[in-house]
Enzyme design. Structure first.
Site, PDB file in Angstrom:
ATOM      1  N   ASN A  62     -24.172   3.871  -0.877  1.00  0.00           N
ATOM      2  CA  ASN A  62     -23.755   4.879   0.079  1.00  0.00           C
ATOM      3  C   ASN A  62     -24.056   6.207  -0.721  1.00  0.00           C
ATOM      4  O   ASN A  62     -23.008   6.599  -1.626  1.00  0.00           O
ATOM      5  CB  ASN A  62     -22.301   4.635   0.374  1.00  0.00           C
ATOM      6  CG  ASN A  62     -21.825   5.643   1.339  1.00  0.00           C
ATOM      7  OD1 ASN A  62     -22.565   6.460   1.764  1.00  0.00           O
ATOM      8  ND2 ASN A  62     -20.337   5.501   1.401  1.00  0.00           N
ATOM      9  N   VAL A  63     -24.726   6.903  -0.286  1.00  0.00           N
ATOM     10  CA  VAL A  63     -25.101   8.433  -0.942  1.00  0.00           C
ATOM     11  C   VAL A  63     -24.390   9.477  -0.607  1.00  0.00           C
ATOM     12  O   VAL A  63     -24.473  10.587  -0.875  1.00  0.00           O
ATOM     13  CB  VAL A  63     -26.659   8.638  -1.043  1.00  0.00           C
ATOM     14  CG1 VAL A  63     -27.452   7.673  -1.857  1.00  0.00           C
ATOM     15  CG2 VAL A  63     -27.149   8.848   0.324  1.00  0.00           C
ATOM     16  N   ASN A  89     -32.654  13.287   2.371  1.00  0.00           N
ATOM     17  CA  ASN A  89     -33.074  12.961   3.682  1.00  0.00           C
ATOM     18  C   ASN A  89     -31.791  12.224   4.415  1.00  0.00           C
ATOM     19  O   ASN A  89     -31.988  12.701   5.772  1.00  0.00           O
ATOM     20  CB  ASN A  89     -34.286  12.211   3.683  1.00  0.00           C
ATOM     21  CG  ASN A  89     -34.680  11.544   5.156  1.00  0.00           C
ATOM     22  OD1 ASN A  89     -35.029  12.214   5.805  1.00  0.00           O
ATOM     23  ND2 ASN A  89     -34.518  10.368   5.253  1.00  0.00           N
ATOM     24  N   SER A 141     -33.357  21.466   9.093  1.00  0.00           N
ATOM     25  CA  SER A 141     -33.785  21.328  10.337  1.00  0.00           C
ATOM     26  C   SER A 141     -33.998  22.784  11.231  1.00  0.00           C
ATOM     27  O   SER A 141     -33.448  23.729  10.766  1.00  0.00           O
ATOM     28  CB  SER A 141     -32.628  20.603  11.300  1.00  0.00           C
ATOM     29  OG  SER A 141     -32.820  20.791  12.839  1.00  0.00           O
ATOM     30  N   TYR A 154     -23.783  20.163  13.586  1.00  0.00           N
ATOM     31  CA  TYR A 154     -25.071  19.973  13.068  1.00  0.00           C
ATOM     32  C   TYR A 154     -25.863  21.066  12.492  1.00  0.00           C
ATOM     33  O   TYR A 154     -26.481  21.224  11.557  1.00  0.00           O
ATOM     34  CB  TYR A 154     -25.972  19.137  14.182  1.00  0.00           C
ATOM     35  CG  TYR A 154     -27.319  18.838  13.620  1.00  0.00           C
ATOM     36  CD1 TYR A 154     -27.605  17.707  12.710  1.00  0.00           C
ATOM     37  CD2 TYR A 154     -28.500  19.413  14.346  1.00  0.00           C
ATOM     38  CE1 TYR A 154     -28.748  17.467  12.394  1.00  0.00           C
ATOM     39  CE2 TYR A 154     -30.066  18.998  13.801  1.00  0.00           C
ATOM     40  CZ  TYR A 154     -30.082  18.201  12.758  1.00  0.00           C
ATOM     41  OH  TYR A 154     -31.204  17.839  12.575  1.00  0.00           O
ATOM     42  N   LYS A 158     -26.959  22.068   8.755  1.00  0.00           N
ATOM     43  CA  LYS A 158     -28.362  22.223   8.273  1.00  0.00           C
ATOM     44  C   LYS A 158     -28.578  23.774   7.911  1.00  0.00           C
ATOM     45  O   LYS A 158     -29.476  23.948   6.817  1.00  0.00           O
ATOM     46  CB  LYS A 158     -29.422  21.993   9.415  1.00  0.00           C
ATOM     47  CG  LYS A 158     -29.367  20.424   9.729  1.00  0.00           C
ATOM     48  CD  LYS A 158     -29.629  19.617   8.748  1.00  0.00           C
ATOM     49  CE  LYS A 158     -29.908  18.155   9.091  1.00  0.00           C
ATOM     50  NZ  LYS A 158     -30.253  17.475   7.831  1.00  0.00           N
TER      51      LYS A 158
END
Length: 250
Positions: A62-63, A89, A141, A154, A158
Site C-alpha cells: 500500500n504505497v 502513478n 493530469s 481531483y 493534480k
C-alpha cells in the site's frame, strides 16, 4: 549483488498506464518493480513482462502510506541492489459535486494521489545513489490545468502534484535527481471506465486537435522519455500528453 540494469518502481502498475509504462521500460532494459494492492494484478503483469523477455519483480504494498512506500523501495533495493527510478502513478478517483463531497473520499484521494507522491519522492531520493542520481516522474493530469464540474478534489490534487514536482526538482537537482510530471487528458483504462460514457468521449474527441482519445501507450511513451537519457537536461517540467486539448479554444 548489484545489477547493471537500471531499476524502477512504478506504483499502481498492475493495470492501465502504470502497466503499459512497465512494459515499455522493460523493453528498454530496465528492471521494473510492479506494484499494486491486488496480488493477482501484480502476478499478471510480471508474467506478461517476463514472457516478453523483460525482468519484472512483484511488490504488493500500500504505497499510500510512508511505511508502505518505504517497504516497496526497500524490496527493490533488496532484490536488485540499486534504485534508479520511480513513477508515482497510483491514484484513486471519485468525482463528486461540491455539496456531495464526503470526508472519506477526500482523505483517501489525498492519501493515494498527493501524500503518497510526497512519501514516494522522499523514499526514492533516499535510496538513489549519490553519484548516479536518478529520475522521478509523477503522473499528474490535464485536470490540473483545466477543470470540469464535480472534480474539485481531483483537480486540486493534480495541480498540487505539479507543485510537488517543481519543488522536488529544485531541491533534488544538486543530487542529480530529475523530477518531472506527465499530464494526460482522458485515457480509457479499466479504472476510468466507470467515469466515461459515449457522449462525453465524443465531446472530448471533437475538442481535441488530434481528433482522438489518448491511449495508455501514448502516456507510457511520454513517461519513458522523461525517464531516459534523452531528457537528461529536463527537470521540474510538466509534459502535457493530451492531444492538444489543453491549448484548444472550445
Amino acid at each position: 549483488m548489484q545489477s547493471d540494469r537500471k531499476t524502477v518502481l512504478i506504483t499502481g502498475s498492475g493495470h492501465g498506464i502504470g502497466r503499459a509504462t512497465a512494459k515499455h521500460l522493460a523493453t528498454r532494459g530496465w528492471t521494473v518493480a510492479i506494484n499494486d494492492l491486488k496480488p493477482e494484478f501484480v502476478e499478471e503483469a510480471v508474467a506478461e513482462i517476463s514472457a516478453s523477455g523483460g525482468i519484472a519483480i512483484p511488490v504488493v504494498q500500500n504505497v499510500a502510506t510512508a511505511e508502505g512506500i518505504d517497504a516497496a523501495v526497500a524490496a527493490v533495493v533488496r532484490e536488485t541492489g540499486r534504485f534508479d527510478g520511480l513513477v508515482n502513478n497510483a491514484a484513486w478517483v471519485r468525482y463528486q459535486a461540491i455539496p456531495d463531497i464526503a470526508p472519506e473520499t477526500v482523505e483517501r484521494m489525498l492519501a493515494i494521489g498527493f501524500s503518497g507522491v510526497i512519501w514516494g519522492i522522499k523514499a526514492a531520493a533516499a535510496a538513489m545513489d549519490a553519484e548516479r542520481g536518478g529520475t522521478i516522474v509523477n503522473v499528474a493530469s490535464a485536470a490540473g490545468f483545466r477543470s470540469a464540474p464535480n472534480s474539485l478534489v481531483y483537480s486540486g490534487i493534480k495541480a498540487g502534484v505539479m507543485g510537488l514536482t517543481r519543488a522536488a526538482a529544485v531541491e533534488l537537482g544538486p543530487r542529480n535527481i530529475r523530477v518531472n510530471a506527465v499530464a494526460p487528458s482522458a485515457v480509457p483504462t479499466e479504472g476510468t471506465a466507470k467515469h466515461r460514457n459515449a457522449e462525453r468521449d465524443a465531446r472530448r474527441i471533437a475538442n481535441t486537435p488530434l481528433g482522438r482519445l489518448g491511449t495508455v501507450d501514448d502516456i507510457a511513451r511520454a513517461i519513458v522519455y522523461l525517464m531516459e537519457p534523452e531528457s537528461d537536461f529536463i527537470t521540474g517540467q510538466v509534459l502535457s500528453a493530451d492531444g492538444g486539448i489543453g491549448i484548444a479554444i472550445t
